[in-house]
Design a protein around this motif. Sequence first.
Motif, PDB file in Angstrom:
ATOM      1  N   GLU A  25      -6.360   6.045   3.417  1.00  0.00           N
ATOM      2  CA  GLU A  25      -5.077   5.991   4.025  1.00  0.00           C
ATOM      3  C   GLU A  25      -5.306   5.159   5.411  1.00  0.00           C
ATOM      4  OE1 GLU A  25      -1.131   8.414   4.510  1.00  0.00           O
ATOM      5  OE2 GLU A  25      -2.821   9.344   3.715  1.00  0.00           O
ATOM      6  N   ASP A  26      -6.337   5.508   6.130  1.00  0.00           N
ATOM      7  CA  ASP A  26      -6.451   5.133   7.468  1.00  0.00           C
ATOM      8  C   ASP A  26      -6.628   3.452   7.636  1.00  0.00           C
ATOM      9  OD1 ASP A  26      -6.103   7.510   8.731  1.00  0.00           O
ATOM     10  OD2 ASP A  26      -8.134   8.175   8.312  1.00  0.00           O
ATOM     11  N   TYR A  30      -7.709   0.577  -0.661  1.00  0.00           N
ATOM     12  CA  TYR A  30      -8.556   1.348  -1.314  1.00  0.00           C
ATOM     13  C   TYR A  30     -10.121   0.695  -1.678  1.00  0.00           C
ATOM     14  CZ  TYR A  30      -4.498   4.377  -3.064  1.00  0.00           C
ATOM     15  OH  TYR A  30      -3.311   5.193  -2.746  1.00  0.00           O
ATOM     16  N   GLY A  82      -5.534  10.239  -0.231  1.00  0.00           N
ATOM     17  CA  GLY A  82      -4.807  10.225   1.124  1.00  0.00           C
ATOM     18  C   GLY A  82      -5.220  11.294   1.930  1.00  0.00           C
ATOM     19  N   ARG A  83      -4.759  11.390   3.286  1.00  0.00           N
ATOM     20  CA  ARG A  83      -5.033  12.441   4.053  1.00  0.00           C
ATOM     21  C   ARG A  83      -4.562  13.770   3.806  1.00  0.00           C
ATOM     22  NH1 ARG A  83      -1.853   8.872   7.384  1.00  0.00           N
ATOM     23  NH2 ARG A  83      -3.116   7.272   8.382  1.00  0.00           N
ATOM     24  N   SER A 118      -9.986   9.251   5.265  1.00  0.00           N
ATOM     25  CA  SER A 118      -9.085   8.693   4.104  1.00  0.00           C
ATOM     26  C   SER A 118      -8.841   7.196   4.173  1.00  0.00           C
ATOM     27  CB  SER A 118      -8.035   9.572   4.278  1.00  0.00           C
ATOM     28  OG  SER A 118      -7.075   8.966   3.239  1.00  0.00           O
ATOM     29  N   ARG A 154      -5.432   1.569   5.032  1.00  0.00           N
ATOM     30  CA  ARG A 154      -4.013   1.257   4.131  1.00  0.00           C
ATOM     31  C   ARG A 154      -4.656   0.288   3.029  1.00  0.00           C
ATOM     32  NH1 ARG A 154       0.592   2.751   5.535  1.00  0.00           N
ATOM     33  NH2 ARG A 154       1.728   0.984   4.207  1.00  0.00           N
ATOM     34  N   ALA A 179       0.009   5.618  -0.580  1.00  0.00           N
ATOM     35  CA  ALA A 179      -1.075   6.609  -0.348  1.00  0.00           C
ATOM     36  C   ALA A 179      -1.291   7.292  -1.718  1.00  0.00           C
ATOM     37  CB  ALA A 179      -1.068   7.800   0.722  1.00  0.00           C
ATOM     38  N   SER A 180      -2.514   7.777  -1.862  1.00  0.00           N
ATOM     39  CA  SER A 180      -2.817   8.506  -3.294  1.00  0.00           C
ATOM     40  C   SER A 180      -1.828   9.509  -3.729  1.00  0.00           C
ATOM     41  CB  SER A 180      -4.102   9.076  -3.157  1.00  0.00           C
ATOM     42  OG  SER A 180      -4.287  10.082  -2.360  1.00  0.00           O
ATOM     43  N   ASP A 181      -1.225  10.119  -2.792  1.00  0.00           N
ATOM     44  CA  ASP A 181      -0.161  11.144  -3.201  1.00  0.00           C
ATOM     45  C   ASP A 181       0.959  10.689  -3.955  1.00  0.00           C
ATOM     46  OD1 ASP A 181      -1.397  11.488  -0.379  1.00  0.00           O
ATOM     47  OD2 ASP A 181      -0.734  13.383  -0.827  1.00  0.00           O
ATOM     48  N   TYR A 238       0.714  -1.178  -0.044  1.00  0.00           N
ATOM     49  CA  TYR A 238      -0.066  -0.087  -0.061  1.00  0.00           C
ATOM     50  C   TYR A 238       0.866   1.364   0.073  1.00  0.00           C
ATOM     51  CZ  TYR A 238      -3.089   3.792   1.354  1.00  0.00           C
ATOM     52  OH  TYR A 238      -3.867   5.009   1.556  1.00  0.00           O
ATOM     53  N   ASN A 264     -10.787   7.898  -1.447  1.00  0.00           N
ATOM     54  CA  ASN A 264      -9.436   6.877  -1.542  1.00  0.00           C
ATOM     55  C   ASN A 264      -8.344   7.995  -1.610  1.00  0.00           C
ATOM     56  OD1 ASN A 264     -10.458   4.329  -1.655  1.00  0.00           O
ATOM     57  ND2 ASN A 264     -10.644   4.444  -4.229  1.00  0.00           N
TER      58      ASN A 264
END
Length: 228
Positions: A146-147, A151, A124-125, A144, A149, A67-69, A65, A122
């Motif tokens: 992300e919490d 999608y 990220g924070r 998010s 981990r 994050a989207s960033d 995993y 989806n």
Amino acid sequence: MPVLEIDAVVFDVLGTLVDEPAGIRAGIRERAPALADPVVDDLVRRWQDHIEAEQRRIAGGDRPYVASDVLDREAAQVVADAAGIADPAALASSAWRLPPWPDAVAGLARLAGRFPLIGLSNAGRTALLRLNAHAGLRWHQALSAEDARAYKPDPAVYELAVAVSGGPPERLLMVAAHAWDLRGARGAGLRTAYVARPVGDPPASSDRFDLHATGLAELADRLGVPVR
């Protein structure tokens, strides 16, 4: 049709409340204004295809995993390499500079007068914070993936909203413009409402969602929320 008995409304963000392709397109245009429209459209597709492919790899266990960033930076690099854009890092910021759909801000405000609203994205924070601020979206709680981990449509993401609500999943209504998202929510026990958007994933004939609406005003009407 009777009004659904729900305690809170959970909203997808990307595509449902903000126009993701339009924001990415604007970012590409800003840095490569000479590109023809079909070229820009192809670059937007490359960006989104990269995100979707990498999320599938993560879901399938083929990639850890991230994050989207991280995925947005990768997608921006793909587009920058194809278009000869010199600053992919700046281009990546297009992922959170997304315009809201015309009914998004007023629709959320109207629904917030009756229900607690939970954003479940989806993104990220950090990206979620920035895109909420840019688009002017207001929540009682923004969550998010992300919490978890993971999608969406991983069940762990919907469970974030269930945990925050403090009630059973069938008392939550998941709202999205993506049938795949609503299928995931329904599998996790949530009620479901499809809202049509030009960039969404429309339901198949076999889908059985609780509500269908052309926009947030109609959704509020169907939920019995008065105009403020």
